[in-house]
Scaffold this motif. Structure first.
Motif, PDB file in Angstrom:
ATOM      1  N   GLN A 194      29.435  17.984  52.349  1.00 14.39           N
ATOM      2  CA  GLN A 194      28.977  19.110  51.539  1.00 14.39           C
ATOM      3  C   GLN A 194      29.744  19.204  50.225  1.00 14.39           C
ATOM      4  O   GLN A 194      29.145  19.384  49.156  1.00 14.39           O
ATOM      5  CB  GLN A 194      29.134  20.419  52.311  1.00 14.39           C
ATOM      6  CG  GLN A 194      28.674  21.643  51.521  1.00 14.39           C
ATOM      7  CD  GLN A 194      28.970  22.950  52.230  1.00 14.39           C
ATOM      8  OE1 GLN A 194      29.684  22.969  53.235  1.00 14.39           O
ATOM      9  NE2 GLN A 194      28.428  24.043  51.737  1.00 14.39           N
ATOM     10  N   GLU A 195      31.054  19.104  50.288  1.00 17.36           N
ATOM     11  CA  GLU A 195      31.866  19.236  49.075  1.00 17.36           C
ATOM     12  C   GLU A 195      31.540  18.140  48.068  1.00 17.36           C
ATOM     13  O   GLU A 195      31.371  18.418  46.871  1.00 17.36           O
ATOM     14  CB  GLU A 195      33.348  19.191  49.450  1.00 17.36           C
ATOM     15  CG  GLU A 195      33.808  20.424  50.220  1.00 17.36           C
ATOM     16  CD  GLU A 195      35.251  20.304  50.685  1.00 17.36           C
ATOM     17  OE1 GLU A 195      35.814  19.179  50.599  1.00 17.36           O
ATOM     18  OE2 GLU A 195      35.815  21.313  51.136  1.00 17.36           O
ATOM     19  N   PRO A 209      35.648  28.870  48.406  1.00 18.90           N
ATOM     20  CA  PRO A 209      35.411  28.445  47.015  1.00 18.90           C
ATOM     21  C   PRO A 209      33.993  27.932  46.777  1.00 18.90           C
ATOM     22  O   PRO A 209      33.478  28.030  45.655  1.00 18.90           O
ATOM     23  CB  PRO A 209      36.436  27.327  46.809  1.00 18.90           C
ATOM     24  CG  PRO A 209      37.518  27.615  47.805  1.00 18.90           C
ATOM     25  CD  PRO A 209      36.819  28.205  48.996  1.00 18.90           C
ATOM     26  N   LEU A 210      33.347  27.394  47.816  1.00 16.10           N
ATOM     27  CA  LEU A 210      31.995  26.879  47.637  1.00 16.10           C
ATOM     28  C   LEU A 210      30.998  28.003  47.365  1.00 16.10           C
ATOM     29  O   LEU A 210      29.953  27.772  46.752  1.00 16.10           O
ATOM     30  CB  LEU A 210      31.559  26.086  48.871  1.00 16.10           C
ATOM     31  CG  LEU A 210      32.356  24.816  49.180  1.00 16.10           C
ATOM     32  CD1 LEU A 210      31.696  24.048  50.323  1.00 16.10           C
ATOM     33  CD2 LEU A 210      32.478  23.930  47.956  1.00 16.10           C
ATOM     34  N   HIS A 211      31.316  29.213  47.817  1.00 19.33           N
ATOM     35  CA  HIS A 211      30.410  30.345  47.583  1.00 19.33           C
ATOM     36  C   HIS A 211      30.258  30.600  46.087  1.00 19.33           C
ATOM     37  O   HIS A 211      29.143  30.787  45.584  1.00 19.33           O
ATOM     38  CB  HIS A 211      30.933  31.597  48.287  1.00 19.33           C
ATOM     39  CG  HIS A 211      30.004  32.763  48.210  1.00 19.33           C
ATOM     40  ND1 HIS A 211      29.897  33.559  47.087  1.00 19.33           N
ATOM     41  CD2 HIS A 211      29.118  33.272  49.109  1.00 19.33           C
ATOM     42  CE1 HIS A 211      29.004  34.515  47.297  1.00 19.33           C
ATOM     43  NE2 HIS A 211      28.514  34.349  48.512  1.00 19.33           N
ATOM     44  N   ALA A 212      31.363  30.618  45.380  1.00 21.02           N
ATOM     45  CA  ALA A 212      31.315  30.860  43.935  1.00 21.02           C
ATOM     46  C   ALA A 212      30.571  29.747  43.210  1.00 21.02           C
ATOM     47  O   ALA A 212      29.848  29.992  42.238  1.00 21.02           O
ATOM     48  CB  ALA A 212      32.731  31.004  43.378  1.00 21.02           C
ATOM     49  N   CYS A 253      30.233   8.991  44.453  1.00 19.78           N
ATOM     50  CA  CYS A 253      29.971  10.045  43.466  1.00 19.78           C
ATOM     51  C   CYS A 253      29.471  11.326  44.122  1.00 19.78           C
ATOM     52  O   CYS A 253      29.381  12.370  43.465  1.00 19.78           O
ATOM     53  CB  CYS A 253      28.960   9.567  42.433  1.00 19.78           C
ATOM     54  SG  CYS A 253      27.272   9.360  43.059  1.00 19.78           S
ATOM     55  N   GLY A 254      29.148  11.280  45.416  1.00 20.89           N
ATOM     56  CA  GLY A 254      28.678  12.453  46.136  1.00 20.89           C
ATOM     57  C   GLY A 254      27.203  12.452  46.437  1.00 20.89           C
ATOM     58  O   GLY A 254      26.735  13.216  47.277  1.00 20.89           O
ATOM     59  N   ALA A 255      26.436  11.601  45.763  1.00 18.20           N
ATOM     60  CA  ALA A 255      24.992  11.561  45.981  1.00 18.20           C
ATOM     61  C   ALA A 255      24.665  10.919  47.320  1.00 18.20           C
ATOM     62  O   ALA A 255      25.351  10.016  47.784  1.00 18.20           O
ATOM     63  CB  ALA A 255      24.306  10.796  44.859  1.00 18.20           C
ATOM     64  N   ALA A 311      21.761  17.594  52.012  1.00 19.54           N
ATOM     65  CA  ALA A 311      23.076  17.394  52.613  1.00 19.54           C
ATOM     66  C   ALA A 311      23.934  18.648  52.430  1.00 19.54           C
ATOM     67  O   ALA A 311      24.623  19.085  53.366  1.00 19.54           O
ATOM     68  CB  ALA A 311      23.763  16.182  51.984  1.00 19.54           C
ATOM     69  N   VAL A 312      23.872  19.245  51.247  1.00 18.80           N
ATOM     70  CA  VAL A 312      24.605  20.503  51.002  1.00 18.80           C
ATOM     71  C   VAL A 312      24.103  21.595  51.938  1.00 18.80           C
ATOM     72  O   VAL A 312      24.892  22.308  52.578  1.00 18.80           O
ATOM     73  CB  VAL A 312      24.440  20.942  49.529  1.00 18.80           C
ATOM     74  CG1 VAL A 312      25.051  22.321  49.313  1.00 18.80           C
ATOM     75  CG2 VAL A 312      25.070  19.926  48.589  1.00 18.80           C
TER      76      VAL A 312
END
Length: 313
Positions: free
Chosen positions: A7-8, A60-63, A257-259, A290-291
Motif C-alpha cells: 500500500q505505501e 500518515p496515509l490518511h492525510a 517504483c510502487g506501480a 493495490a492501495v
C-alpha cells in the motif's frame, strides 16, 4: 505485513503521478474518451474516499489520501463540471457514478443533485439498458448522492452473475470483475461488510480462495487485488494464511517504483531499472486497487485485534 508495504509503495506511485489523473480540455468534448478522462479520476476519488474512511486520522496515509481526494475534487471545479456533463449527456450514468464517489466522502454540489434528481425521475433514465452489475452500481450511486433509487438492491442483485450463485467452475475474467464490483456495491466499497447477504457470503467463503489462487497463478494482478479487496469486505474474511500468501505474491510483482502491473511482469515489457516501466494506462488501475485492497486488509486486521482486546472496532 506485506499488504501495508504494498500500500505505501503503491500510494507513493499514485502521488508521484497525480497529474496524470487531471482532467484535460477534452473532458467535456463531444468526442472525448471518457475512459481516459473521467474514469481514472473517478477511480482515484473512489479509492481515496474508501481508504480515507477505513484509515485512522492518526495514520500518515490518511492525510495523503485526503490530499489526493481534494485534488480530484478540484479537477471537477468543486462539482461545477457535473451539471455541464449532464447538459451534454442527460441520460449518461457515469457522471452520477463519479459524483457518488465524492458524495460518499462529503463533497457535495446541491445544484447538480437537484438537476440529477429531475432526470432520475424520467422513464428514459429508469429504462436505460445496462448490464446487471452496472445497474446495481447506478442504484447505489443514486442512494449515495441523495437521490431516490430507481430500483431495489435485491432485484438488481438477483440478475448478476454472483447473485445467481453460479457453478464455481464458470468463473473467468469477466465474471471475476463482475463479482468484485457486486461486492463493492453491496458493502459501500468495503465500509459495510454486513451488506453481503449470508448466502453470498457463504458461497464466497468456499470459492474465493481458489479463484484468487487461479488469478495469481495467471499473473492477473489487477483482478487479484480486486479479489483481495473482496476478501477484506466479507463479514468473515478468509483464513489469514490465504491472504498473506497472496499479498506476498503481489508484493513480488510490484515494481520498485510502487506501480503494480495489470497483468504479467514488468520485465516482460521493459528493463526493471526504468522509473515508469509501463504506460500510465497499463498500471494505474491495478496500482489503485493495490492501495484499496491493502487498506481494507489492514483495517480488518486492526479491527480483529481491537475486538480481541475488548476494544470497540
Amino acid at each position: 505485513m506485506s499488504a501495508r508495504r504494498v500500500q505505501e509503495a503503491a500510494l507513493d506511485w499514485v502521488s508521484a503521478h497525480r497529474d496524470r489523473f487531471a482532467l484535460g480540455e477534452d473532458a467535456l468534448a463531444a468526442d472525448g474518451q471518457v475512459n481516459r478522462t473521467w474514469k481514472p479520476l473517478g477511480e482515484l476519488a473512489q479509492v481515496c474516499a474508501s481508504v480515507s474512511a477505513r484509515t485512522p486520522r492518526s495514520d500518515p496515509l490518511h492525510a495523503r489520501v485526503a490530499e489526493l481526494l481534494d485534488f480530484a475534487w478540484q479537477q471537477t471545479r468543486e462539482g461545477e463540471m457535473f451539471p455541464l456533463m449532464q447538459s451534454l449527456e442527460p441520460f449518461a450514468t457515469y457522471p452520477l457514478e463519479v459524483y457518488a464517489a465524492f458524495a460518499s466522502a462529503g463533497y457535495r454540489h446541491p445544484g447538480y443533485e437537484a438537476s440529477a434528481a429531475v432526470v432520475a425521475r424520467t422513464r428514459g433514465w429508469r429504462l436505460t439498458e445496462q448490464y446487471p452489475t452496472r445497474r446495481l452500481g447506478v442504484i447505489e450511486a443514486e442512494r449515495r448522492s441523495g437521490l431516490s433509487p430507481h430500483g431495489t438492491v435485491p432485484g438488481a442483485l438477483d440478475r448478476t452473475w454472483l447473485g445467481g450463485l453460479p457453478e464455481p467452475w464458470t468463473f473467468e475474467r469477466a465474471a471475476g470483475y463482475a463479482l468484485t464490483h457486486v461486492v463493492f456495491h453491496l458493502t459501500e466499497w468495503g465500509r459495510a461488510p454486513q451488506g453481503v447477504p449470508p448466502e453470498l457470503a457463504d458461497y464466497l467463503r468456499h470459492w474465493l480462495a481458489p479463484w484468487l489462487d487461479t488469478c495469481l497463478e495467471a499473473r492477473m494482478w489487477d483482478l487479484s487485488c480486486e479479489l483481495l479487496a473482496v476478501a477484506a469486505s466479507l463479514p468473515e474474511p478468509p483464513e489469514p494464511a490465504v491472504t498473506e500468501d497472496a499479498w506476498r505474491r503481489v508484493a513480488a510483482a510490484q515494481h520498485t517504483c510502487g506501480a503494480v502491473p495489470e497483468e504479467g511482469a514488468f520485465q516482460d515489457a521493459a528493463p526493471p531499472a526504468r522509473d515508469d516501466p509501463y504506460d500510465f494506462t497499463d498500471c494505474y488501475h491495478s496500482t489503485l486497487m493495490a492501495v484499496f485492497a491493502a487498506a481494507l486488509a489492514t483495517a480488518r486486521r486492526e479491527d480483529a485485534e481491537h475486538a480481541g482486546q475488548g476494544v470497540p472496532g
